[in-house]
Scaffold this motif. Structure first.
Motif, PDB file in Angstrom:
ATOM      1  N   ALA A  97      32.477  18.862 -25.365  1.00  0.00           N
ATOM      2  CA  ALA A  97      31.355  19.788 -25.235  1.00  0.00           C
ATOM      3  C   ALA A  97      31.833  21.193 -25.564  1.00  0.00           C
ATOM      4  O   ALA A  97      32.246  21.948 -24.692  1.00  0.00           O
ATOM      5  CB  ALA A  97      30.770  19.732 -23.828  1.00  0.00           C
ATOM      6  N   ALA A  98      31.759  21.550 -26.848  1.00  0.00           N
ATOM      7  CA  ALA A  98      32.304  22.824 -27.317  1.00  0.00           C
ATOM      8  C   ALA A  98      31.242  23.715 -27.959  1.00  0.00           C
ATOM      9  O   ALA A  98      31.576  24.654 -28.674  1.00  0.00           O
ATOM     10  CB  ALA A  98      33.445  22.580 -28.302  1.00  0.00           C
ATOM     11  N   ILE A  99      29.965  23.420 -27.709  1.00  0.00           N
ATOM     12  CA  ILE A  99      28.914  24.334 -28.156  1.00  0.00           C
ATOM     13  C   ILE A  99      28.950  25.557 -27.247  1.00  0.00           C
ATOM     14  O   ILE A  99      28.904  25.429 -26.021  1.00  0.00           O
ATOM     15  CB  ILE A  99      27.528  23.670 -28.090  1.00  0.00           C
ATOM     16  N   MET A 100      29.039  26.728 -27.820  1.00  0.00           N
ATOM     17  CA  MET A 100      29.132  27.939 -27.021  1.00  0.00           C
ATOM     18  C   MET A 100      27.761  28.327 -26.470  1.00  0.00           C
ATOM     19  O   MET A 100      26.736  28.175 -27.132  1.00  0.00           O
ATOM     20  CB  MET A 100      29.688  29.094 -27.852  1.00  0.00           C
ATOM     21  N   GLY A 101      27.756  28.841 -25.235  1.00  0.00           N
ATOM     22  CA  GLY A 101      26.540  29.395 -24.666  1.00  0.00           C
ATOM     23  C   GLY A 101      25.653  28.365 -23.984  1.00  0.00           C
ATOM     24  O   GLY A 101      25.991  27.183 -23.844  1.00  0.00           O
ATOM     25  N   PHE A 102      24.487  28.833 -23.557  1.00  0.00           N
ATOM     26  CA  PHE A 102      23.531  28.028 -22.804  1.00  0.00           C
ATOM     27  C   PHE A 102      23.067  26.808 -23.586  1.00  0.00           C
ATOM     28  O   PHE A 102      22.688  25.784 -23.005  1.00  0.00           O
ATOM     29  CB  PHE A 102      22.337  28.922 -22.432  1.00  0.00           C
ATOM     30  N   ALA A 103      23.102  26.893 -24.920  1.00  0.00           N
ATOM     31  CA  ALA A 103      22.638  25.784 -25.758  1.00  0.00           C
ATOM     32  C   ALA A 103      23.434  24.506 -25.546  1.00  0.00           C
ATOM     33  O   ALA A 103      22.969  23.415 -25.897  1.00  0.00           O
ATOM     34  CB  ALA A 103      22.694  26.183 -27.235  1.00  0.00           C
ATOM     35  N   GLY A 104      24.625  24.612 -24.969  1.00  0.00           N
ATOM     36  CA  GLY A 104      25.448  23.432 -24.772  1.00  0.00           C
ATOM     37  C   GLY A 104      25.086  22.604 -23.551  1.00  0.00           C
ATOM     38  O   GLY A 104      25.577  21.479 -23.398  1.00  0.00           O
ATOM     39  N   LEU A 105      24.227  23.128 -22.676  1.00  0.00           N
ATOM     40  CA  LEU A 105      23.947  22.452 -21.411  1.00  0.00           C
ATOM     41  C   LEU A 105      23.282  21.093 -21.599  1.00  0.00           C
ATOM     42  O   LEU A 105      23.746  20.077 -21.079  1.00  0.00           O
ATOM     43  CB  LEU A 105      23.068  23.346 -20.526  1.00  0.00           C
ATOM     44  N   LYS A 106      22.191  21.058 -22.341  1.00  0.00           N
ATOM     45  CA  LYS A 106      21.378  19.840 -22.429  1.00  0.00           C
ATOM     46  C   LYS A 106      22.138  18.663 -23.051  1.00  0.00           C
ATOM     47  O   LYS A 106      22.138  17.562 -22.483  1.00  0.00           O
ATOM     48  CB  LYS A 106      20.089  20.153 -23.203  1.00  0.00           C
ATOM     49  N   PRO A 107      22.778  18.815 -24.212  1.00  0.00           N
ATOM     50  CA  PRO A 107      23.502  17.667 -24.764  1.00  0.00           C
ATOM     51  C   PRO A 107      24.698  17.239 -23.914  1.00  0.00           C
ATOM     52  O   PRO A 107      25.046  16.047 -23.876  1.00  0.00           O
ATOM     53  CB  PRO A 107      23.938  18.143 -26.148  1.00  0.00           C
ATOM     54  N   THR A 108      25.326  18.190 -23.237  1.00  0.00           N
ATOM     55  CA  THR A 108      26.441  17.827 -22.359  1.00  0.00           C
ATOM     56  C   THR A 108      25.950  16.947 -21.221  1.00  0.00           C
ATOM     57  O   THR A 108      26.572  15.931 -20.880  1.00  0.00           O
ATOM     58  CB  THR A 108      27.133  19.085 -21.803  1.00  0.00           C
ATOM     59  N   LEU A 109      24.818  17.316 -20.643  1.00  0.00           N
ATOM     60  CA  LEU A 109      24.226  16.494 -19.589  1.00  0.00           C
ATOM     61  C   LEU A 109      23.825  15.121 -20.110  1.00  0.00           C
ATOM     62  O   LEU A 109      23.951  14.115 -19.403  1.00  0.00           O
ATOM     63  CB  LEU A 109      23.017  17.199 -18.979  1.00  0.00           C
ATOM     64  N   ALA A 110      23.357  15.070 -21.353  1.00  0.00           N
ATOM     65  CA  ALA A 110      22.982  13.779 -21.939  1.00  0.00           C
ATOM     66  C   ALA A 110      24.193  12.844 -22.010  1.00  0.00           C
ATOM     67  O   ALA A 110      24.096  11.646 -21.708  1.00  0.00           O
ATOM     68  CB  ALA A 110      22.389  13.987 -23.328  1.00  0.00           C
ATOM     69  N   GLY A 111      25.339  13.389 -22.390  1.00  0.00           N
ATOM     70  CA  GLY A 111      26.551  12.583 -22.433  1.00  0.00           C
ATOM     71  C   GLY A 111      26.987  12.127 -21.048  1.00  0.00           C
ATOM     72  O   GLY A 111      27.404  10.982 -20.861  1.00  0.00           O
ATOM     73  N   ILE A 112      26.871  13.011 -20.064  1.00  0.00           N
ATOM     74  CA  ILE A 112      27.245  12.659 -18.694  1.00  0.00           C
ATOM     75  C   ILE A 112      26.347  11.541 -18.170  1.00  0.00           C
ATOM     76  O   ILE A 112      26.818  10.569 -17.561  1.00  0.00           O
ATOM     77  CB  ILE A 112      27.164  13.909 -17.796  1.00  0.00           C
ATOM     78  N   ARG A 113      25.050  11.667 -18.420  1.00  0.00           N
ATOM     79  CA  ARG A 113      24.117  10.645 -17.940  1.00  0.00           C
ATOM     80  C   ARG A 113      24.337   9.300 -18.624  1.00  0.00           C
ATOM     81  O   ARG A 113      23.939   8.261 -18.096  1.00  0.00           O
ATOM     82  CB  ARG A 113      22.689  11.141 -18.140  1.00  0.00           C
ATOM     83  N   ALA A 114      24.969   9.329 -19.787  1.00  0.00           N
ATOM     84  CA  ALA A 114      25.313   8.079 -20.474  1.00  0.00           C
ATOM     85  C   ALA A 114      26.697   7.576 -20.064  1.00  0.00           C
ATOM     86  O   ALA A 114      27.182   6.576 -20.600  1.00  0.00           O
ATOM     87  CB  ALA A 114      25.260   8.291 -21.987  1.00  0.00           C
ATOM     88  N   GLY A 115      27.338   8.270 -19.120  1.00  0.00           N
ATOM     89  CA  GLY A 115      28.622   7.818 -18.590  1.00  0.00           C
ATOM     90  C   GLY A 115      29.819   8.146 -19.453  1.00  0.00           C
ATOM     91  O   GLY A 115      30.885   7.536 -19.288  1.00  0.00           O
ATOM     92  N   LYS A 116      29.690   9.097 -20.364  1.00  0.00           N
ATOM     93  CA  LYS A 116      30.795   9.411 -21.281  1.00  0.00           C
ATOM     94  C   LYS A 116      31.850  10.284 -20.602  1.00  0.00           C
ATOM     95  O   LYS A 116      31.526  11.191 -19.832  1.00  0.00           O
ATOM     96  CB  LYS A 116      30.273  10.137 -22.525  1.00  0.00           C
ATOM     97  N   ARG A 117      33.095  10.017 -20.908  1.00  0.00           N
ATOM     98  CA  ARG A 117      34.165  10.940 -20.516  1.00  0.00           C
ATOM     99  C   ARG A 117      33.846  12.291 -21.138  1.00  0.00           C
ATOM    100  O   ARG A 117      33.631  12.400 -22.352  1.00  0.00           O
ATOM    101  CB  ARG A 117      35.499  10.414 -21.023  1.00  0.00           C
ATOM    102  N   THR A 118      33.799  13.331 -20.316  1.00  0.00           N
ATOM    103  CA  THR A 118      33.323  14.636 -20.774  1.00  0.00           C
ATOM    104  C   THR A 118      34.453  15.650 -20.749  1.00  0.00           C
ATOM    105  O   THR A 118      35.071  15.903 -19.710  1.00  0.00           O
ATOM    106  CB  THR A 118      32.155  15.127 -19.899  1.00  0.00           C
ATOM    107  N   LEU A 119      34.725  16.233 -21.914  1.00  0.00           N
ATOM    108  CA  LEU A 119      35.737  17.272 -22.069  1.00  0.00           C
ATOM    109  C   LEU A 119      34.988  18.587 -22.166  1.00  0.00           C
ATOM    110  O   LEU A 119      34.372  18.900 -23.183  1.00  0.00           O
ATOM    111  CB  LEU A 119      36.572  17.008 -23.319  1.00  0.00           C
ATOM    112  N   LEU A 120      35.020  19.366 -21.098  1.00  0.00           N
ATOM    113  CA  LEU A 120      34.131  20.515 -20.964  1.00  0.00           C
ATOM    114  C   LEU A 120      34.783  21.801 -21.443  1.00  0.00           C
ATOM    115  O   LEU A 120      35.649  22.360 -20.783  1.00  0.00           O
ATOM    116  CB  LEU A 120      33.684  20.675 -19.513  1.00  0.00           C
ATOM    117  N   ALA A 121      34.338  22.259 -22.627  1.00  0.00           N
ATOM    118  CA  ALA A 121      34.751  23.563 -23.143  1.00  0.00           C
ATOM    119  C   ALA A 121      33.578  24.533 -23.143  1.00  0.00           C
ATOM    120  O   ALA A 121      33.688  25.631 -23.668  1.00  0.00           O
ATOM    121  CB  ALA A 121      35.311  23.423 -24.553  1.00  0.00           C
TER     122      ALA A 121
END
Length: 391
Positions: A97-121
């Motif tokens: 999750a390397a999209i800068m700014g607020f725009a990165g929130l929604k897709p990052t949450l989508a990955g989490i809800r799908a159970g993906k290992r999340t690398l939070l940048a």
């Protein structure tokens, strides 16, 4: 073989992630990637890594990219729904999750809800929606690994069990800051800072937004909030320490007097590789740290008079609710205005403070509350900037 979804492929974190993938083709495969409008860079990525799916920020950028990659089997898409889709794709194992700014929130949450290992940048995800974000991580039993060098260092310096574990043994989290280009400048000197000067970080190569945030210490303020959510502490448990060399990336002080630090040359490939392979480690081709060459490590307290954004971040955390989303939104608007030479460097913190003090703080119960707080704060910041009302 781990399938990677790279959100924000053309930025500095994205490029370092691609370096790791290229170094270890037996371990990683780029399944999908996204960018906003950097068509030429993304075309190079597509031809080199041949991802299955690519998402661009606009339809125009998508169409231009498709024309440059007609010989590839890649699917080209655009828009926020497509971002959510690639982050939750069944072929993906890890989401960077390397999209800068607020725009990165929604897709990052989508990955989490799908159970993906999340690398939070993308620190803004935790800044704006911290409790909701961490609740989703827990609910979906997701491995969340921080990629910011400081939080990655803290993670490495904690017992390797689970986030927030063994809090009773921790005295302080010591969050390091480089001080960026204006560490020794007076307020008078900083009053005439240009965007070009502010973007010249002495130790790190980063994009414009994060470089400006580093120069104002807002980046460290956002990292302070991020650390509180990641490690289940408050700003009172975190001490920011200015360390100009950026050799020690952060530390944890324990109640027995021990201080455990993570050190290394300032290169983002180190925390990225750690996140991608945890609990193992791999070769990164980063030069090993030579302490004899370093010779000296310096530390000092941050000056909150010259860099008030750090205190504003702590204030927003204690205010709770929508305050953190409002501060983040105000800062994004103010930084954009500075880059466009509409306001001065010192005005960034002034507008941030004005928006934060004018915000009606409400509870954040659902993700829509975050988007509403963000929109209201952006509108308020834009109005103040248009009016020239900073006092």
């Amino acid at each position: 073989m781990q399938g990677i979804c790279l959100l924000g492929a053309t930025g500095s974190i994205g490029q370092s992630t691609l370096d790791i993938i290229a170094q270890h083709p037996d371990k990683f495969s780029l399944i999908s990637a996204s960018a906003n409008e950097s068509v030429a860079k993304m075309a190079e990525i597509c031809h080199r890594f041949k991802p299955q799916r690519v998402v661009m920020g606009t339809e125009k950028a998508r169409d231009e990219l498709a024309l440059l990659c007609v010989d590839l089997p890649t699917s080209f898409e655009w828009g926020s729904d497509a971002l959510d889709s690639i982050a939750s794709d069944s072929a993906v194992d890890q989401v960077m999750a390397a999209i800068m700014g607020f725009a990165g929130l929604k897709p990052t949450l989508a990955g989490i809800r799908a159970g993906k290992r999340t690398l939070l940048a993308n620190k803004e995800s935790l800044v704006t929606a911290g409790k909701l974000f961490m609740d989703e991580v827990t609910r979906h039993n997701v491995v969340l690994l921080p990629i910011d060098s400081e939080h990655n260092a803290i993670y490495q310096s904690l017992p390797q069990t689970s986030q927030g574990a063994h809090k009773k043994d921790i005295s302080k989290i010591l969050l390091t800051a480089s001080g960026a280009p204006f560490r020794t400048w007076s307020l008078d000197e900083m009053s005439s800072v240009t965007p070009e000067q502010a973007c010249k970080h002495p130790n790190w190569s980063m994009g414009q937004k994060i470089s400006i945030d580093s120069a104002t210490l807002m980046n460290k303020g956002l990292e302070l909030i991020e650390a509180c959510w990641l490690f289940d502490v408050t700003p009172n448990d975190v001490e920011v320490v200015v360390h100009p060399e950026s050799i020690i990336h952060s530390m944890v002080s324990y109640r027995d007097g021990s201080v455990i630090a993570q050190m290394g040359n300032p290169d983002m490939k180190i925390p990225i590789a750690y996140g991608m392979t945890w609990p193992d480690r791999i070769e990164t081709q980063v030069d090993p740290l030579n302490l004899v060459d370093v010779t000296r490590l310096n530390f000092e307290a941050p000056d909150l008079t010259r860099f008030p954004n750090l205190q504003l971040a702590a204030d927003a955390w204690f205010a709770g609710g929508s305050a953190m989303a409002a501060l983040n939104a105000a800062n994004e608007v103010a930084v954009d205005a500075f880059l466009k030479r509409k306001i001065s460097f010192l005005d960034i913190a002034r507008f941030n403070e004005k928006v934060l003090s004018s915000t009606n703080v409400v509870a954040i119960d659902v993700i829509e509350d975050v988007f509403e707080a963000d929109a209201q704060a952006r509108s308020l910041a834009q109005k103040y900037i248009s009016d020239g009302s900073v006092s």
